[in-house]
Scaffold this active site. Sequence first.
Site, PDB file in Angstrom:
ATOM      1  N   ARG A 102       0.880  -1.175   0.000  1.00  0.00           N
ATOM      2  CA  ARG A 102       0.000   0.000   0.000  1.00  0.00           C
ATOM      3  C   ARG A 102       0.913   1.220   0.000  1.00  0.00           C
ATOM      4  O   ARG A 102       1.674   1.430   0.945  1.00  0.00           O
ATOM      5  CB  ARG A 102      -0.911  -0.002   1.224  1.00  0.00           C
ATOM      6  CG  ARG A 102      -1.608   1.322   1.434  1.00  0.00           C
ATOM      7  CD  ARG A 102      -2.745   1.260   2.420  1.00  0.00           C
ATOM      8  NE  ARG A 102      -3.887   0.573   1.846  1.00  0.00           N
ATOM      9  CZ  ARG A 102      -5.126   0.647   2.356  1.00  0.00           C
ATOM     10  NH1 ARG A 102      -5.362   1.360   3.436  1.00  0.00           N
ATOM     11  NH2 ARG A 102      -6.121   0.006   1.782  1.00  0.00           N
ATOM     12  N   HIS A 129      -7.312   0.877  -6.544  1.00  0.00           N
ATOM     13  CA  HIS A 129      -7.511  -0.025  -5.399  1.00  0.00           C
ATOM     14  C   HIS A 129      -8.160  -1.320  -5.923  1.00  0.00           C
ATOM     15  O   HIS A 129      -9.307  -1.632  -5.632  1.00  0.00           O
ATOM     16  CB  HIS A 129      -8.424   0.667  -4.382  1.00  0.00           C
ATOM     17  CG  HIS A 129      -8.399   0.043  -3.018  1.00  0.00           C
ATOM     18  ND1 HIS A 129      -7.574  -1.009  -2.687  1.00  0.00           N
ATOM     19  CD2 HIS A 129      -9.107   0.330  -1.892  1.00  0.00           C
ATOM     20  CE1 HIS A 129      -7.772  -1.334  -1.428  1.00  0.00           C
ATOM     21  NE2 HIS A 129      -8.699  -0.545  -0.919  1.00  0.00           N
TER      22      HIS A 129
HETATM   23  N1  NVA Z   1     -10.007   6.662  -1.548  1.00  0.00           N
HETATM   24  C1  NVA Z   1      -9.663   6.200  -0.224  1.00  0.00           C
HETATM   25  C2  NVA Z   1      -9.900   4.731  -0.102  1.00  0.00           C
HETATM   26  C3  NVA Z   1      -9.596   4.171   1.255  1.00  0.00           C
HETATM   27  C4  NVA Z   1      -9.757   2.690   1.337  1.00  0.00           C
HETATM   28  C5  NVA Z   1      -8.226   6.554   0.083  1.00  0.00           C
HETATM   29  O1  NVA Z   1      -7.367   6.377  -0.805  1.00  0.00           O
HETATM   30  O2  NVA Z   1      -7.947   7.014   1.194  1.00  0.00           O
HETATM   31  N1   CP Z   2     -11.222  -0.305   2.120  1.00  0.00           N
HETATM   32  C1   CP Z   2      -9.964  -0.364   2.605  1.00  0.00           C
HETATM   33  O1   CP Z   2      -9.009  -0.609   1.883  1.00  0.00           O
HETATM   34  O2   CP Z   2      -9.865  -0.164   3.942  1.00  0.00           O
HETATM   35  P1   CP Z   2      -8.545   0.023   4.797  1.00  0.00           P
HETATM   36  O3   CP Z   2      -7.973   1.397   4.436  1.00  0.00           O
HETATM   37  O4   CP Z   2      -8.997  -0.044   6.207  1.00  0.00           O
HETATM   38  O5   CP Z   2      -7.562  -1.038   4.457  1.00  0.00           O
END
Ligand code: NVA
Ligand code: CP
Length: 312
Positions: A102, A129
């Site tokens: 991530r 994602h």
């Molecule tokens: N668009 C959000 C998704 C979190 C799972 C972010 O990147 O923070």
């Molecule tokens: N939806 C998602 O990826 O959640 P987290 O940021 O908690 O991993």
Amino acid sequence: MKHFLTLRDFSKEEILEIIDLAISIKKEAKKGEFVPYLEGQTLAMIFEKSSTRTRVSFEVGIYQLGGIGLFLSKNDLQLGRGEPMKDTARVISRMVDMVMIRTYSQAKLEEFAKFSKVPVINGLTDEYHPVQLMADYMTMIEHRKENNPVVAYIGDGNNMAHSWLMLASKLGFELRIATPKGYEPDSKIVEDAFTFAKKSGAEILLTNDPKEAVRDADVVTTDVWASMGQEDEYEKRLKDFAGFMVDSTLMQLAKKDAIFLHCLPAHRGEEVSEEVLEGPQSVVFEEAENRLHAQKGIMVWLDRQRNKSIQE
Ligand code: NVA
Ligand code: CP
């Protein structure tokens, strides 16, 4: 070697094959059968941003598959002190069997993958994602929304919007994205989605009108207005996104049996009302659980691909 970096790299057949595998692994798990498909394997999980779902689902997922997960936060890695991605990749990938990352830019993730000896999975970047979308599509199937659905995405043209563009354009369903002006998805990603849509027959609509997007939709979804890394823009975005909350009035324009999805975490009273999030159409916690199952499918699939490529 096959990585899982963006759905752009996958065909419709491959996406559905992974989903089928995930569904069958979920069925086994629900019967209490935890087949050690990845016995003895190690998954490194590199996090440069916070996470609840991604961390827990990958760590539990690899454990249930007979392997072990190694949680590596940026604060604990030399990466956080400036060690290059390409060096980190060459070191870690000599010691583990698979890596999930991530991070911020997709380019950084791709750099890691380029130097990695093992399959790499995108656990969220600023651009995409994809693992979330696999769980979302699994949830749609479980609610019988896979047959030519109309999906309405309301909100920011962010990593979730981009991933929906890839999923819809690859699988061939209708996607309507409503964003405020100035928050549209990346034009290059939109262009690519239109190219894939020509082959798949997907219909894609970009609008600044949430009502136009939601009318008669089968699935309504949204995401936070300020993503991780955009904390400084939070106040400005609150103003710019006025009128883009998914509330009961908006939901009523969708089909009666429409489902509501949200990758979570949700900000009640911003992109979604409490009533919708907690209401009968919301399947967000099933969706969150499906992260576990979908990602087990992805990991087992990647392992099988690797074994095939070694045999060839
Ligand atoms: N668009 C959000 C998704 C979190 C799972 C972010 O990147 O923070
Ligand atoms: N939806 C998602 O990826 O959640 P987290 O940021 O908690 O991993």
